[in-house]
Scaffold this motif. Structure first.
Motif, PDB file in Angstrom:
ATOM      1  N   LEU A   1      39.906  33.842  44.793  1.00  0.00           N
ATOM      2  CA  LEU A   1      39.568  34.950  43.899  1.00  0.00           C
ATOM      3  C   LEU A   1      38.062  35.092  43.722  1.00  0.00           C
ATOM      4  O   LEU A   1      37.534  36.205  43.700  1.00  0.00           O
ATOM      5  N   VAL A   2      37.362  33.978  43.605  1.00  0.00           N
ATOM      6  CA  VAL A   2      35.904  34.031  43.455  1.00  0.00           C
ATOM      7  C   VAL A   2      35.267  34.631  44.704  1.00  0.00           C
ATOM      8  O   VAL A   2      34.371  35.476  44.616  1.00  0.00           O
ATOM      9  N   VAL A   3      35.737  34.235  45.882  1.00  0.00           N
ATOM     10  CA  VAL A   3      35.195  34.776  47.133  1.00  0.00           C
ATOM     11  C   VAL A   3      35.469  36.277  47.228  1.00  0.00           C
ATOM     12  O   VAL A   3      34.590  37.058  47.620  1.00  0.00           O
ATOM     13  N   ILE A   4      36.665  36.702  46.847  1.00  0.00           N
ATOM     14  CA  ILE A   4      36.999  38.127  46.890  1.00  0.00           C
ATOM     15  C   ILE A   4      36.135  38.913  45.915  1.00  0.00           C
ATOM     16  O   ILE A   4      35.603  39.983  46.246  1.00  0.00           O
ATOM     17  N   ILE A   5      35.958  38.391  44.709  1.00  0.00           N
ATOM     18  CA  ILE A   5      35.149  39.086  43.703  1.00  0.00           C
ATOM     19  C   ILE A   5      33.704  39.204  44.162  1.00  0.00           C
ATOM     20  O   ILE A   5      33.088  40.267  44.044  1.00  0.00           O
ATOM     21  N   ILE A   6      33.146  38.136  44.719  1.00  0.00           N
ATOM     22  CA  ILE A   6      31.762  38.182  45.200  1.00  0.00           C
ATOM     23  C   ILE A   6      31.634  39.165  46.367  1.00  0.00           C
ATOM     24  O   ILE A   6      30.671  39.928  46.444  1.00  0.00           O
TER      25      ILE A   6
ATOM     26  N   VAL B   1      33.505  41.871  47.005  1.00  0.00           N
ATOM     27  CA  VAL B   1      33.611  43.247  46.504  1.00  0.00           C
ATOM     28  C   VAL B   1      32.343  43.634  45.765  1.00  0.00           C
ATOM     29  O   VAL B   1      31.838  44.761  45.904  1.00  0.00           O
ATOM     30  N   TRP B   2      31.789  42.713  44.997  1.00  0.00           N
ATOM     31  CA  TRP B   2      30.567  42.985  44.245  1.00  0.00           C
ATOM     32  C   TRP B   2      29.415  43.292  45.206  1.00  0.00           C
ATOM     33  O   TRP B   2      28.681  44.260  45.014  1.00  0.00           O
ATOM     34  N   ARG B   3      29.278  42.489  46.256  1.00  0.00           N
ATOM     35  CA  ARG B   3      28.203  42.736  47.228  1.00  0.00           C
ATOM     36  C   ARG B   3      28.431  44.040  47.985  1.00  0.00           C
ATOM     37  O   ARG B   3      27.483  44.753  48.307  1.00  0.00           O
ATOM     38  N   TYR B   4      29.677  44.376  48.276  1.00  0.00           N
ATOM     39  CA  TYR B   4      29.993  45.621  48.976  1.00  0.00           C
ATOM     40  C   TYR B   4      29.572  46.824  48.139  1.00  0.00           C
ATOM     41  O   TYR B   4      28.910  47.732  48.635  1.00  0.00           O
TER      42      TYR B   4
END
Length: 56
Positions: free
Chosen positions: A23-28, A30-33
């Motif tokens: 979840l942390v990897v996905i959130i980071i 999406v945030w960078r995207y």
């Protein structure tokens, strides 16, 4: 309270840890995207000038 290792050999804490890390990897990601999208200047071709008329 002690955790018991399940008969299948997987520790529930490991599964929870992997889920949290995913979840942390996905959130980071999406945030960078979205940060990259908002940083780029908008293209001028996507705007319609109010004085122009569009006929369909």
């Amino acid at each position: 309270m002690r955790f018991r290792i399940s008969p299948s050999g997987h520790d529930p804490r490991q599964i929870d840890l992997f889920a949290v890390l995913a979840l942390v990897v996905i959130i980071i990601g999406v945030w960078r995207y979205y940060e990259d999208i908002s940083a780029s200047p908008p293209s001028t071709t996507s705007y319609i000038v109010p004085s122009q008329h569009v006929h369909w």
